[in-house]
Write a protein that holds these residues in place. Structure first.
Motif, PDB file in Angstrom:
ATOM      1  N   LYS A 120      28.293  31.304 -15.754  1.00 30.02           N
ATOM      2  CA  LYS A 120      28.691  29.925 -16.040  1.00 30.02           C
ATOM      3  C   LYS A 120      28.355  29.021 -14.855  1.00 30.02           C
ATOM      4  CE  LYS A 120      30.667  30.326 -20.144  1.00 30.02           C
ATOM      5  NZ  LYS A 120      30.318  29.515 -21.319  1.00 30.02           N
ATOM      6  N   PRO A 121      28.195  27.699 -15.110  1.00 34.28           N
ATOM      7  CA  PRO A 121      27.739  26.794 -14.055  1.00 34.28           C
ATOM      8  C   PRO A 121      28.690  26.664 -12.872  1.00 34.28           C
ATOM      9  CG  PRO A 121      27.393  25.810 -16.217  1.00 34.28           C
ATOM     10  CD  PRO A 121      28.216  27.041 -16.436  1.00 34.28           C
ATOM     11  N   ARG A 122      29.997  26.790 -13.098  1.00 31.38           N
ATOM     12  CA  ARG A 122      30.948  26.589 -12.003  1.00 31.38           C
ATOM     13  C   ARG A 122      30.958  27.786 -11.057  1.00 31.38           C
ATOM     14  NH1 ARG A 122      36.544  24.066 -13.792  1.00 31.38           N
ATOM     15  NH2 ARG A 122      35.023  22.507 -14.484  1.00 31.38           N
ATOM     16  N   LEU A 123      31.073  27.523  -9.766  1.00 33.46           N
ATOM     17  CA  LEU A 123      31.037  28.557  -8.736  1.00 33.46           C
ATOM     18  C   LEU A 123      32.202  29.531  -8.889  1.00 33.46           C
ATOM     19  CD1 LEU A 123      29.571  29.386  -6.034  1.00 33.46           C
ATOM     20  CD2 LEU A 123      31.337  28.057  -4.867  1.00 33.46           C
ATOM     21  N   ALA A 124      31.890  30.828  -8.838  1.00 36.62           N
ATOM     22  CA  ALA A 124      32.926  31.868  -8.827  1.00 36.62           C
ATOM     23  C   ALA A 124      33.296  32.129  -7.373  1.00 36.62           C
ATOM     24  CB  ALA A 124      32.422  33.140  -9.500  1.00 36.62           C
ATOM     25  N   LYS A 125      34.475  31.682  -6.965  1.00 40.06           N
ATOM     26  CA  LYS A 125      34.854  31.693  -5.557  1.00 40.06           C
ATOM     27  C   LYS A 125      35.599  32.964  -5.157  1.00 40.06           C
ATOM     28  CE  LYS A 125      35.282  26.633  -5.265  1.00 40.06           C
ATOM     29  NZ  LYS A 125      36.201  25.511  -4.934  1.00 40.06           N
ATOM     30  N   ALA A 126      35.342  33.374  -3.923  1.00 33.81           N
ATOM     31  CA  ALA A 126      36.109  34.440  -3.258  1.00 33.81           C
ATOM     32  C   ALA A 126      36.209  35.712  -4.107  1.00 33.81           C
ATOM     33  CB  ALA A 126      37.502  33.930  -2.889  1.00 33.81           C
ATOM     34  N   CYS A 127      35.076  36.192  -4.589  1.00 28.73           N
ATOM     35  CA  CYS A 127      35.066  37.379  -5.436  1.00 28.73           C
ATOM     36  C   CYS A 127      35.133  38.661  -4.595  1.00 28.73           C
ATOM     37  CB  CYS A 127      33.814  37.400  -6.307  1.00 28.73           C
ATOM     38  SG  CYS A 127      33.761  36.075  -7.534  1.00 28.73           S
ATOM     39  N   ARG A 128      35.865  39.624  -5.120  1.00 30.32           N
ATOM     40  CA  ARG A 128      35.959  40.947  -4.504  1.00 30.32           C
ATOM     41  C   ARG A 128      35.862  42.001  -5.599  1.00 30.32           C
ATOM     42  NH1 ARG A 128      39.648  37.886  -1.402  1.00 30.32           N
ATOM     43  NH2 ARG A 128      39.367  38.078   0.861  1.00 30.32           N
ATOM     44  N   ALA A 129      35.386  43.178  -5.209  1.00 30.57           N
ATOM     45  CA  ALA A 129      35.246  44.296  -6.151  1.00 30.57           C
ATOM     46  C   ALA A 129      36.158  45.431  -5.719  1.00 30.57           C
ATOM     47  CB  ALA A 129      33.798  44.771  -6.199  1.00 30.57           C
TER      48      ALA A 129
END
Length: 212
Positions: free
Chosen positions: A73-82
């Motif tokens: 999606k266009p909006r930034l996915a912030k502070a992702c962790r796995a």
């Protein structure tokens, strides 16, 4: 009196609309994570060289098992962790839980330093990022490795001693469940199946599908 009723009703409708507008916009326009694993693709079972951090000389051949994450999606996915959230073992054609309950963070691939791999990562629209799950290696002759080459090497921020029997095996037939999430991002989970007999280049990996 009737006019007052219409005014109150309009106020109520406006209030309810304001409550649902943000969740609806987030659902339509907000970041959405897609986790994928492609069978028979070298990007997901990737070979590399290991080198001495001091001299830069090659010390071993290695294979990394990886999972891909993409923000669709266009909006930034912030502070992702796995995170590795579950480990199962195949027994008599059934998957049995191995009591991996710690949900330990996994490393992002291709980061500048070992610690950088565990920092939260922003994912722009359409950008793919890989997660390192496990690696196996074969040391060159005369090299004394720091790790046992017949063990799986999980790419975890903190491999706990209590889970060591999971990785210290030369007969692995596992299904790993990975969860990825971030700030304001719906979590997504995916499974990867791996089989390994302790021989470096005989590790087999396949897609386990989304985790429900």
């Amino acid at each position: 009196m009737q006019q007052l009723g219409f005014t109150v009703l309009a106020a109520i409708i406006g209030f309810v609309a304001s409550l649902i507008a943000e969740p609806v916009q987030r659902w339509i326009y907000g970041p959405r994570l897609l986790l994928t694993f492609e069978n028979n693709n070298d990007a997901y079972r990737t070979k590399t060289d290991m080198a001495d951090t001091t001299t830069g000389q090659k010390t071993a051949d290695a294979i990394y098992v990886r999972l891909r994450v993409e923000n669709t999606k266009p909006r930034l996915a912030k502070a992702c962790r796995a995170y590795l959230t579950r480990v199962e073992k195949r027994t008599n054609d059934r998957w049995e839980d191995m009591n991996f309950r710690d949900s330990i963070q996994l490393a992002w691939s291709a980061q500048r330093g070992p610690e950088d791999g565990f920092r939260a990562l922003d994912l722009p629209y359409g950008v793919s990022q890989f997660i390192d799950l496990v690696w196996v290696f074969s040391p060159l002759p005369a090299v004394q490795p720091a790790h046992n080459p017949r063990h799986l090497q999980p790419c975890l921020a903190m491999p706990l001693f209590m889970h060591q029997p999971i990785w210290a095996t030369d007969n692995a037939n596992y299904r790993l469940t990975v969860l990825v999430s971030g700030d304001g991002v719906e979590p997504e989970s995916h499974r990867v199946i791996l089989e390994w007999n302790g021989v470096y280049d005989q590790i087999k990996v396949s897609d386990g599908g989304p985790a429900i």
